[in-house]
Design an enzyme around this catalytic site. Structure first.
Site, PDB file in Angstrom:
ATOM      1  N   ASP A  34       0.868  -1.191   0.000  1.00  0.00           N
ATOM      2  CA  ASP A  34       0.000   0.000   0.000  1.00  0.00           C
ATOM      3  C   ASP A  34       0.899   1.234   0.000  1.00  0.00           C
ATOM      4  OD1 ASP A  34      -3.238   0.336   0.804  1.00  0.00           O
ATOM      5  OD2 ASP A  34      -1.988   2.125   0.991  1.00  0.00           O
ATOM      6  N   LEU A 155     -17.078 -11.076  -1.518  1.00  0.00           N
ATOM      7  CA  LEU A 155     -17.077 -10.958  -0.054  1.00  0.00           C
ATOM      8  C   LEU A 155     -18.123  -9.962   0.421  1.00  0.00           C
ATOM      9  CD1 LEU A 155     -13.220 -10.509   0.405  1.00  0.00           C
ATOM     10  CD2 LEU A 155     -14.521 -12.648   0.359  1.00  0.00           C
ATOM     11  N   ALA A 254     -37.271  -6.555   3.508  1.00  0.00           N
ATOM     12  CA  ALA A 254     -37.701  -5.189   3.165  1.00  0.00           C
ATOM     13  C   ALA A 254     -37.151  -4.211   4.192  1.00  0.00           C
ATOM     14  CB  ALA A 254     -39.226  -5.119   3.148  1.00  0.00           C
ATOM     15  N   CYS A 262     -20.360  -1.235  -2.330  1.00  0.00           N
ATOM     16  CA  CYS A 262     -20.444  -2.011  -3.578  1.00  0.00           C
ATOM     17  C   CYS A 262     -21.735  -1.802  -4.359  1.00  0.00           C
ATOM     18  CB  CYS A 262     -20.260  -3.493  -3.277  1.00  0.00           C
ATOM     19  SG  CYS A 262     -18.574  -3.851  -2.787  1.00  0.00           S
TER      20      CYS A 262
HETATM   21  C1  UDX Z   1     -22.267  -6.979  -1.330  1.00  0.00           C
HETATM   22  C2  UDX Z   1     -22.428  -8.386  -1.926  1.00  0.00           C
HETATM   23  O1  UDX Z   1     -23.349  -9.128  -1.106  1.00  0.00           O
HETATM   24  C3  UDX Z   1     -21.062  -9.072  -2.014  1.00  0.00           C
HETATM   25  O2  UDX Z   1     -21.212 -10.343  -2.635  1.00  0.00           O
HETATM   26  C4  UDX Z   1     -20.133  -8.196  -2.852  1.00  0.00           C
HETATM   27  O3  UDX Z   1     -18.841  -8.775  -2.928  1.00  0.00           O
HETATM   28  C5  UDX Z   1     -20.034  -6.806  -2.256  1.00  0.00           C
HETATM   29  O4  UDX Z   1     -21.340  -6.228  -2.123  1.00  0.00           O
HETATM   30  P1  UDX Z   1     -21.901  -5.985   1.120  1.00  0.00           P
HETATM   31  O5  UDX Z   1     -21.794  -4.646   0.450  1.00  0.00           O
HETATM   32  O6  UDX Z   1     -20.924  -6.325   2.171  1.00  0.00           O
HETATM   33  O7  UDX Z   1     -21.806  -7.144   0.013  1.00  0.00           O
HETATM   34  O8  UDX Z   1     -23.354  -6.035   1.789  1.00  0.00           O
HETATM   35  P2  UDX Z   1     -24.660  -6.949   1.692  1.00  0.00           P
HETATM   36  O9  UDX Z   1     -24.718  -7.870   2.837  1.00  0.00           O
HETATM   37  O10 UDX Z   1     -24.824  -7.552   0.364  1.00  0.00           O
HETATM   38  O11 UDX Z   1     -25.789  -5.825   1.918  1.00  0.00           O
HETATM   39  C6  UDX Z   1     -25.848  -4.677   1.054  1.00  0.00           C
HETATM   40  C7  UDX Z   1     -26.972  -3.764   1.474  1.00  0.00           C
HETATM   41  O12 UDX Z   1     -28.228  -4.376   1.235  1.00  0.00           O
HETATM   42  C8  UDX Z   1     -26.984  -3.364   2.949  1.00  0.00           C
HETATM   43  O13 UDX Z   1     -27.221  -1.986   3.060  1.00  0.00           O
HETATM   44  C9  UDX Z   1     -28.136  -4.151   3.550  1.00  0.00           C
HETATM   45  O14 UDX Z   1     -28.733  -3.471   4.620  1.00  0.00           O
HETATM   46  C10 UDX Z   1     -29.082  -4.240   2.365  1.00  0.00           C
HETATM   47  N1  UDX Z   1     -29.991  -5.414   2.410  1.00  0.00           N
HETATM   48  C11 UDX Z   1     -29.489  -6.674   2.351  1.00  0.00           C
HETATM   49  C12 UDX Z   1     -31.368  -5.211   2.463  1.00  0.00           C
HETATM   50  O15 UDX Z   1     -31.854  -4.064   2.507  1.00  0.00           O
HETATM   51  N2  UDX Z   1     -32.181  -6.307   2.470  1.00  0.00           N
HETATM   52  C13 UDX Z   1     -31.713  -7.586   2.410  1.00  0.00           C
HETATM   53  O16 UDX Z   1     -32.540  -8.524   2.410  1.00  0.00           O
HETATM   54  C14 UDX Z   1     -30.318  -7.768   2.343  1.00  0.00           C
END
Ligand code: UDX
Length: 468
Positions: A34, A155, A254, A262
């Site tokens: 880094d 991830l 919901a 991401c």
């Molecule tokens: C996501 C993808 O899941 C992962 O595979 C990718 O590599 C990176 O982006 P992450 O950003 O860590 O991972 O979060 P994730 O658990 O997917 O949740 C994303 C958002 O969706 C959160 O704000 C969460 O609150 C929201 N969410 C998730 C909902 O509103 N409802 C759900 O049922 C699931």
């Protein structure tokens, strides 16, 4: 190369750190690079710049074992490595979809070095479809003994270590089958299905997966909003849907919308990519729009009871974009607090991990030491993250501390049964529980709403009579 490979990881952010530290745990010799020298110094002493469950212990163990090291020195590390993972940021860019400047810089730095042995550049960063092909051609033009492999990561923050060590699939895209196999060998301990494909398909798998998950969330949020209109319960609806194996139980929660580093970025990038390719991806526009609207839902629900939010004290539980992380990037909770402040409300907030990151973004927020402190004298309390710890709180105590017993559960975590009698509980797409003890102000708001509806209907009737 089943184990004990020499690996370099460029970029010590979430993805780079989890990738590097976990590959060291699997017995490889890993050096993470880094440009931030302070970060490198802290990591070398075992201090992580992020919170990620389980990562701290693995970091310490592998520093002690000397399987893992951190440096700012590109040249020595890259020259000594067989596989160079690139895991730098690809933030949003309005025209190109994703800003690839950090990726390009990392690859230029590799190309500046002299080496004769064959090396692999494995791309972990999420890059627009076509990027791999461009770099593959660049390596060929420069006649370098370098192979390009697209190896996207899936991830989730908060469970990234577990996701890395127990993947559902490994995606490997390259024109060079030998290089693909060498990257596949690094993943041999996992026994997960491996998809060998082109760089473009590998890149698209990453975008399509994130876009599909976001679509599921926006879809269930639309169903929830409809449930609000027709007195149905979205939690039961989602459960009923999820028993169909073609639908499945995941990502049907919901709430007040998706956030994080991401989803918002990648979905915009995919939409932009489509646009740049001459294709209008209609569905994605709707997914984004629904998510933006969903973020304002709490404000509408609060106004239904409190009317004007000017000088109202609103407690917010959760600041990160989801539980189990200190990451507040693109957090819906942060957007919500900005909206509340725009309405003139005073905000108190609590989060178990994310307060110091939130302090860098938010102004004029009172950060509370716990949920009870946040609830004290609040006119309403909003649950902004789906943290199961919120369920374990003493809700009778919380409600007793509040100015008005109004709870907006933005993640459908609470059950009516666990709530004391006098509470008004609003959820997302579930029938509200309006207590008898709502203040005269709240009753007035409800009355005004109904009166205006009655007036609307009366006006419609007059119009209809008039035009007859
Ligand atoms: C996501 C993808 O899941 C992962 O595979 C990718 O590599 C990176 O982006 P992450 O950003 O860590 O991972 O979060 P994730 O658990 O997917 O949740 C994303 C958002 O969706 C959160 O704000 C969460 O609150 C929201 N969410 C998730 C909902 O509103 N409802 C759900 O049922 C699931």
């Amino acid at each position: 190369m089943s184990s004990g490979s020499k690996i370099a990881v460029i970029g010590c952010g979430y993805v780079g750190l989890v990738t590097g530290i976990c590959f060291a745990e699997l017995g490889n010799q890993v050096t993470c690079i880094d440009i931030d020298k302070d970060k490198v110094a802290a990591l070398s002493k075992g201090t992580l710049p992020i919170y990620e469950a389980g990562l701290q212990e693995i970091l310490k163990r592998n520093l002690i074992n000397r399987q893992l090291s951190f440096t700012s020195d590109y040249s020595k590390t890259v020259k000594e490595s067989e596989v160079i993972f690139v895991a730098v940021g690809t933030p949003s860019s309005p025209i190109k979809g994703a800003d690839l400047s950090q990726v390009e810089e990392a690859i230029e730095d590799v190309l500046l070095l002299d080496f004769d042995d064959e090396k692999i550049v494995a791309m972990k960063s999420t890059v627009p479809v076509g990027t791999g092909e461009r770099f593959t051609n660049l390596f060929k033009r420069k006649r370098r003994n370098l192979s390009y492999v697209s190896n996207p990561e899936f991830l989730r923050e908060g469970s990234a270590v577990d996701d890395f060590l127990n993947p559902h699939r490994i995606v490997i895209g390259s024109v060079n089958p030998g290089a693909s196999q060498r990257v596949a060998n690094l993943h041999q301990p996992f026994q997960a299905p491996i998809i060998f494909t082109s760089t473009s398909s590998a890149e698209m798998i990453k975008y399509a997966s994130n876009a599909f998950l976001a679509t599921k969330i926006s879809f269930i949020n639309e169903i929830a909003n409809l449930c609000d209109h027709v007195d149905a319960d979205v939690k039961v609806v989602a459960e009923g849907m999820s028993l169909d194996p073609r639908i499945g139980p995941h990502f049907l929660g919901a709430g007040i919308g998706y956030g994080g580093f991401c989803f918002p970025k990648d979905i915009l990038a995919l939409k932009q990519l489509a646009g740049n390719s001459g294709y209008h991806f209609q569905l994605l526009s709707a997914v984004i729009e629904v998510n933006e609207m969903q973020k304002t839902l709490v404000i509408r629900k609060l106004k239904k009871y409190l009317g004007d939010l000017e000088d109202k004290v609103i407690a917010v539980l959760g600041l990160s974009f989801k539980p189990g992380t200190d990451d507040v990037r693109q957090s819906v909770a942060i957007d919500l607090i900005h909206l509340l402040q725009f309405e003139g409300a005073d905000v108190k907030a609590f989060d178990p991990l994310a307060v110091s990151n939130a302090k860098r973004i938010l102004k004029d927020v009172e950060f509370s030491k716990d949920a009870y402190d946040a609830a004290t004298k609040a006119d309403a309390l909003v649950i902004a993250t789906e943290d199961p710890a919120h369920q374990e709180l003493d809700w009778t105590k919380i409600v007793g501390l509040m100015q008005t017993p109004l709870i907006i559960d933005g993640r459908n975590l609470l059950s009516g049964e666990q709530m004391p009698e006098n509470v008004t509980l609003e959820q997302i797409g579930r029938p509200p529980r309006i207590s008898d003890q709502v203040s005269w102000l709240q009753k007035k708001q409800v009355l005004e709403k109904y009166n205006s509806k009655i007036n609307e209907r009366a006006n419609d009737q007059i119009d209809a009579d008039f035009s007859r």
